[in-house]
Structures are given as C-alpha cells and as structure tokens.
Design a protein around this motif. Sequence first.
Motif, PDB file in Angstrom:
ATOM      1  N   ILE A 259      18.711 -27.594 -14.974  1.00  0.00           N
ATOM      2  CA  ILE A 259      17.717 -27.007 -15.878  1.00  0.00           C
ATOM      3  C   ILE A 259      16.539 -27.974 -15.932  1.00  0.00           C
ATOM      4  N   THR A 260      15.345 -27.452 -15.577  1.00  0.00           N
ATOM      5  CA  THR A 260      14.172 -28.331 -15.559  1.00  0.00           C
ATOM      6  C   THR A 260      13.115 -27.852 -16.552  1.00  0.00           C
ATOM      7  N   GLY A 261      13.436 -26.799 -17.284  1.00  0.00           N
ATOM      8  CA  GLY A 261      12.452 -26.281 -18.243  1.00  0.00           C
ATOM      9  C   GLY A 261      11.385 -25.424 -17.594  1.00  0.00           C
ATOM     10  N   ILE A 262      11.597 -24.986 -16.329  1.00  0.00           N
ATOM     11  CA  ILE A 262      10.621 -24.092 -15.677  1.00  0.00           C
ATOM     12  C   ILE A 262      10.646 -22.758 -16.412  1.00  0.00           C
ATOM     13  N   LYS A 263       9.466 -22.271 -16.810  1.00  0.00           N
ATOM     14  CA  LYS A 263       9.434 -20.983 -17.505  1.00  0.00           C
ATOM     15  C   LYS A 263       8.964 -19.860 -16.580  1.00  0.00           C
ATOM     16  N   SER A 264       8.205 -20.210 -15.533  1.00  0.00           N
ATOM     17  CA  SER A 264       7.664 -19.160 -14.661  1.00  0.00           C
ATOM     18  C   SER A 264       8.602 -18.930 -13.482  1.00  0.00           C
ATOM     19  N   SER A 265       8.919 -17.678 -13.262  1.00  0.00           N
ATOM     20  CA  SER A 265       9.893 -17.358 -12.211  1.00  0.00           C
ATOM     21  C   SER A 265       9.334 -17.606 -10.810  1.00  0.00           C
ATOM     22  N   LYS A 266       7.991 -17.703 -10.679  1.00  0.00           N
ATOM     23  CA  LYS A 266       7.409 -17.889  -9.331  1.00  0.00           C
ATOM     24  C   LYS A 266       7.659 -19.291  -8.793  1.00  0.00           C
ATOM     25  N   GLU A 267       8.029 -20.231  -9.679  1.00  0.00           N
ATOM     26  CA  GLU A 267       8.109 -21.632  -9.238  1.00  0.00           C
ATOM     27  C   GLU A 267       9.444 -21.997  -8.598  1.00  0.00           C
ATOM     28  N   ILE A 268      10.381 -21.042  -8.591  1.00  0.00           N
ATOM     29  CA  ILE A 268      11.673 -21.338  -7.972  1.00  0.00           C
ATOM     30  C   ILE A 268      11.958 -20.285  -6.917  1.00  0.00           C
ATOM     31  N   LYS A 269      12.393 -20.741  -5.738  1.00  0.00           N
ATOM     32  CA  LYS A 269      12.749 -19.780  -4.697  1.00  0.00           C
ATOM     33  C   LYS A 269      14.203 -20.009  -4.320  1.00  0.00           C
ATOM     34  N   VAL A 270      14.958 -18.911  -4.239  1.00  0.00           N
ATOM     35  CA  VAL A 270      16.337 -19.029  -3.784  1.00  0.00           C
ATOM     36  C   VAL A 270      16.296 -19.372  -2.296  1.00  0.00           C
ATOM     37  N   GLY A 271      17.058 -20.385  -1.872  1.00  0.00           N
ATOM     38  CA  GLY A 271      17.009 -20.833  -0.474  1.00  0.00           C
ATOM     39  C   GLY A 271      16.185 -22.098  -0.315  1.00  0.00           C
ATOM     40  N   ASP A 272      15.538 -22.540  -1.417  1.00  0.00           N
ATOM     41  CA  ASP A 272      14.724 -23.758  -1.379  1.00  0.00           C
ATOM     42  C   ASP A 272      15.644 -24.992  -1.390  1.00  0.00           C
ATOM     43  N   THR A 273      15.068 -26.148  -1.079  1.00  0.00           N
ATOM     44  CA  THR A 273      15.819 -27.405  -1.080  1.00  0.00           C
ATOM     45  C   THR A 273      15.304 -28.293  -2.213  1.00  0.00           C
ATOM     46  N   ILE A 274      16.224 -28.922  -2.947  1.00  0.00           N
ATOM     47  CA  ILE A 274      15.826 -29.885  -3.987  1.00  0.00           C
ATOM     48  C   ILE A 274      16.001 -31.286  -3.415  1.00  0.00           C
ATOM     49  N   THR A 275      14.996 -32.163  -3.626  1.00  0.00           N
ATOM     50  CA  THR A 275      15.144 -33.559  -3.197  1.00  0.00           C
ATOM     51  C   THR A 275      14.554 -34.453  -4.290  1.00  0.00           C
ATOM     52  N   GLN A 276      14.662 -35.780  -4.103  1.00  0.00           N
ATOM     53  CA  GLN A 276      14.119 -36.681  -5.129  1.00  0.00           C
ATOM     54  C   GLN A 276      12.673 -37.039  -4.805  1.00  0.00           C
ATOM     55  N   VAL A 277      11.878 -37.263  -5.844  1.00  0.00           N
ATOM     56  CA  VAL A 277      10.456 -37.547  -5.636  1.00  0.00           C
ATOM     57  C   VAL A 277      10.290 -38.922  -4.966  1.00  0.00           C
ATOM     58  N   ASP A 278      11.069 -39.939  -5.433  1.00  0.00           N
ATOM     59  CA  ASP A 278      10.860 -41.292  -4.883  1.00  0.00           C
ATOM     60  C   ASP A 278      11.563 -41.503  -3.539  1.00  0.00           C
ATOM     61  N   ARG A 279      12.560 -40.636  -3.191  1.00  0.00           N
ATOM     62  CA  ARG A 279      13.232 -40.786  -1.880  1.00  0.00           C
ATOM     63  C   ARG A 279      13.405 -39.398  -1.269  1.00  0.00           C
ATOM     64  N   PRO A 280      12.312 -38.765  -0.824  1.00  0.00           N
ATOM     65  CA  PRO A 280      12.458 -37.381  -0.338  1.00  0.00           C
ATOM     66  C   PRO A 280      13.221 -37.298   0.986  1.00  0.00           C
ATOM     67  N   CYS A 281      13.855 -36.153   1.226  1.00  0.00           N
ATOM     68  CA  CYS A 281      14.564 -35.969   2.502  1.00  0.00           C
ATOM     69  C   CYS A 281      13.538 -35.575   3.563  1.00  0.00           C
ATOM     70  N   GLU A 282      13.929 -35.728   4.834  1.00  0.00           N
ATOM     71  CA  GLU A 282      12.950 -35.500   5.922  1.00  0.00           C
ATOM     72  C   GLU A 282      12.654 -34.017   6.107  1.00  0.00           C
ATOM     73  N   LYS A 283      13.709 -33.178   6.039  1.00  0.00           N
ATOM     74  CA  LYS A 283      13.437 -31.745   6.234  1.00  0.00           C
ATOM     75  C   LYS A 283      14.288 -30.901   5.283  1.00  0.00           C
ATOM     76  N   ALA A 284      13.806 -29.703   5.032  1.00  0.00           N
ATOM     77  CA  ALA A 284      14.542 -28.785   4.139  1.00  0.00           C
ATOM     78  C   ALA A 284      15.768 -28.243   4.870  1.00  0.00           C
ATOM     79  N   ILE A 285      16.748 -27.761   4.094  1.00  0.00           N
ATOM     80  CA  ILE A 285      17.963 -27.189   4.690  1.00  0.00           C
ATOM     81  C   ILE A 285      17.649 -25.756   5.104  1.00  0.00           C
ATOM     82  N   ASP A 286      18.177 -25.354   6.270  1.00  0.00           N
ATOM     83  CA  ASP A 286      18.030 -23.939   6.650  1.00  0.00           C
ATOM     84  C   ASP A 286      18.907 -23.124   5.715  1.00  0.00           C
ATOM     85  N   GLY A 287      18.286 -22.201   5.019  1.00  0.00           N
ATOM     86  CA  GLY A 287      19.053 -21.428   4.034  1.00  0.00           C
ATOM     87  C   GLY A 287      19.692 -20.216   4.653  1.00  0.00           C
ATOM     88  N   PHE A 288      19.251 -19.044   4.198  1.00  0.00           N
ATOM     89  CA  PHE A 288      19.885 -17.799   4.622  1.00  0.00           C
ATOM     90  C   PHE A 288      18.858 -17.016   5.392  1.00  0.00           C
TER      91      PHE A 288
END
Length: 596
Positions: A259-288
């Motif tokens: 839970i991040t307190g996002i109120k707008s539904s446009k800001e989250i996409k199913v199939g997206d990848t979450i990473t850390q701001v200070d140590r981001p991952c190199e590439k997103a995961i292939d979703g569906f």
Amino acid sequence: MKKIRNFCVIAHIDHGKSTLSDRLLEFTQTISERNMKDQALDDMDLERERGITIKSHAIQMDYKHLDGETYTFNMIDTPGHVDFSYEVSRSIAACEGALLLVDASQGIQAQTISNLYLAIEHDLEIIPVLNKVDMESAMIEEVSDQIIDLIGCDLEDIIHASGKTGIGIQDIMTAAVERIPHPRGDEEAPLQALIFDSIFNQYRGVIAYFKIENGSMKKGDMVRFVNTKMDYEADEIGVLKMDMIPKKELRAGDVGYIITGIKSSKEIKVGDTITQVDRPCEKAIDGFEDVKPMVFAGIFPIENEDFEDLRDSLEKLQLNDASLVFEPETSVALGFGFRCGFLGMLHLEIIQERLSREFEQEVITTIPNVSYFAYTKKGEKMLINTPTDLPDPTLLDRVEEPYISAQIITKPEYIGTIMTLCMEKRGELTKQIYLTTERVELSFELPLAEIVFDFYDKLKSITRGYASFDYAPKDYRASDLVKLDLKLNGEPVDALSSLVHRDKAASFGRKICSKLKDLLPRQQFMIAIQAAVGAKIIARETISALRKDVTAKCYGGDITRKRKLLEKQKKGKKKMRQIGSVNVPQKAFLDVLKLD
C-alpha cells in the motif's frame, strides 16, 4: 526460500477448483471452522450466485509436512471460463507449479487444454489431480488415460481427490512439497517484484499484489514502478491470508501486497515491475501477454450528467479487472459514453452487473460487435470499432473481419448437429480427431462476429451440455460486409446500427424491425421502422397511430361533416409526424440484443 511453494489451481469451468481450495484451507487451518463457508475465496456476491470464479484469489497457507518441517504455500485459485483466461495467464506468471484439475465424471475439456498450454509455456511443474472420484458417474480409468495421453505422465503421478469429501488432500500437500520447485531468486540482488493484480480500497487507495522475483522489500522503502516511472514510499507491506497481515520485510519468492497511498488508478499497471529507487534493477520482468478484447460494445449512462461518475467507476473496475479496455465515444441517440472492449459476452454481462451492484451505475449497452479493418480505394487501412466509423461505400475497397480457430470437444453422436451450427455461422471444418472412442475434437475456422452473440449457448443446448469450446484469434480475411442502419420515421438510430454479412442482412433486419415493433410505445402519429443497407430499404414494420375518435360527436346528418373532421385530423397527424420525435426506451435497447 526453500520452504516456499507458489502454485495455482487451473481447470475447465465447474471442475471443482474453488471447492478443492476450500478443503486445502481447512486442512491447513488457514480458516477457522466457524468462518468456513463454501467458495471461501470468492468474495463477490456474483461469484457465489453463479457458482463461478470471476477473479483469481491469492492466499497464503502454512503447512506442517510429515517430516516435521513447516512450509509456506502461496496458492492462487483461478477462474475456469474462457472469458477470464487473462486472469489465469497472470496467476501462472506468479507461480512455479500448477494443480491441473480434471473432473472424473466429465473428462478433459477445451479450457483444461488451453490452460495447460499456458502453464507449460511458463515451464510450470504440472501436478495432475483427478477430482470428484467419489461420484457414481466417475470414469476413473478412462479419464486417467486421457490425462496420460495429454501430458505424458505416469499413472502413479495422478492424484485421486474429492473436493467435497476431502479425499486425497494430504497427497496433494505432499506432492506440492516434493514436486513443485521452490522459487529461485537472489535475495542480495536489486529488488524486482512483479505486480500480478490490484484492487481499489476506498480508504487506503490502490493495493497492489506482487511476487518478489529477486531482492527484498522493507516497510518504509522508497520504491519505483518501472513502467509508469513513479516513486512512492511503501507505507505498508504484508502477506495475504484471509485478511491482509502486515510484515516488516518480504524477501525473494514471497507473494504479498503493498500500500503506497496511490489514489489514482492510472498510476498502477498490472504486469508492471516494482524496484527500489536507490538500487534499481536493470530491466523490468516480462509479465503476461497483452489482453486482446474480442467484443466491443458502447456503454452509456442513462443520465448524461453521470458521465464522469461512470468514468471513475470504469477506472476502478479496470484495477480489479485489467482485461477491460475503454475509451470515450459519443452517439447521436445516447449522448456521451464509452466504447468498451470485453473478452466475451459473459465478461460483458459481468461488467454490466458489477457496475450496477458495486458502483450503482445503471447503464445502456449498445449492440456488441467486433473490430474490423476497412481498406479505402486509395489503399488507406482503417480500424473500425463501431459501424458509424465505416467509410462511405463509394470510397470503400474491402472490409476484413477477424477469424478465429475454434476447438470443440464433444461426444461422437453430436458431430452432425455441431457441423450444421458451424456451417450456419459461416464456419469451415479444418480437422477432426478422435481423442478416445467417446470423445472427439473438432477444429473449425469461424468469423469472430458470428460467435459473439449466442454461439456458446446454442452449442450447449444442442449437445445437452456435453461440448466444451475454446478459441484463439487467427487472422483477418476479406468479407462481404454491409452496414445495416435502423431508421425510425426516416431518422437513423446510430446505437442500433450494425455490420452484418450481406447474405444475412435481410433476415437480421426483419428480426430487428419486428422486435422493435413490439417494444416501442405507440404515439399519436404513425411510426415507420425500417432497416436499410445504404439507400435500399430491406425490411419495414409500421406502428399505427393512436387515433382519437373525432367523429364521435357526429350522429346522423351529412357524411361531409364526418369527412371534414377526418380530413382535419389527417392534416394534424401529418404535421405532428413532421415535428414529432420517436423516443426509444432503454428497455428496447436491451431487448433488441436478445434477438433469439
């Protein structure tokens, strides 16, 4: 991580996934006896009423194995209907294993096979489970042979179970521990977590469900959503049991929520990848795979001022059901609304029902259709989502419509009736394979537009429910399609126009006209209902006027007095017909859809 097992339950509709999930929850005491009810994971009223799963449900269970070790199971119960196969593809992306359920009294059906292929593509470990073995009609040996032919396992690999009585639950638990591989992630690597679902909570905003592939996540971390490039603080993270249970930290292999307190539904996409701001991952995961809507229909609010509320409701629904696609559109007859894409007719019905129940939005739905490609004589290619998009016939070169390849599995005695049905729908048989002496698989190529309305219902009724049906999009082919307009007193009603094959235009037009004649209320003037292709009228019905008896006061006397009054009335009717407009009641829009 070695003590974690992530798996989903896949099967054709009505093969007992939810019932078996209930037994697993009881066995691991995830749910107390007092709180236990049938279809425990299905939390929508609609799911209980219809006895189907519409939405995948993830839940964590703790299981103490026979060797004394405690294992964590993350299980996802998935829908079985072909219209919700997108939910299945998302669940499969978050798992390492799958329980493939087959009903011992019905055998392997079309959706079983397509879900199995999805799981094999993602390299999931498949555990075959023969369900409902306690029923008198169970054909244990025949169905076991079908499973062996399909996935090439040994006879002893198949677990016999019953979701109703709880037979075989211990064997399923043991197989999950011994056969399903544990997640293979690196806890020290940068964080990579795949969002496989999300819901909207009125008080807490958007809650995303994820599976951590690599790295770890702590409460209070700053996280980034890779595709939308948004940064947030993780206000709360935790695991999904019957309720959400907050945790301080989640590691690779865990399935949980954020839970991040996002109120707008446009800001989250199913199939997206979450990473850390200070140590981001190199590439997103292939979703569906991307969702492909099959059926399009316009959804309009009854009152025009409800347009923005309807937009909000659809956005919140989209969070919960990522396979819903919509964009704004306008109609002369209905005002402002949305053009929505659905995976099938059941999906359309469920969305309409959910809008009414969960958001109190009563809506009008136009005639469902599919998308076409139109080519002009200049060689331009246009996507046609509504009949009104079709260019003028003088500029049009050809229209291509989508075709599908369909698999129907049935008993041999129904082959003749199924072939007749498919030929009526402009289909052609491509192959016929006997899976066993009692089961045959027929493959057809059909235009998608022909199966949108009532194909599945007709198929079920002519085979007494013994046919299962699954389809996949194939290609686009040139077709002789015409735009059928519906006119009331010469005025076209755009919400009732449709694209049909030229051979079927006349019969379809006659059906709609006669149906509207029954549905429209009579007016003080005559109403002509016409179906037209271009300028040619192909069907007509007339609703006669409500007549006031103006000659009632003339008793006896000269006939010219009567005639004079009737002529006066005739003039009035003519004038009224020019200025009078015909209103189509909402019920008429809905009933015209149910033509047969």
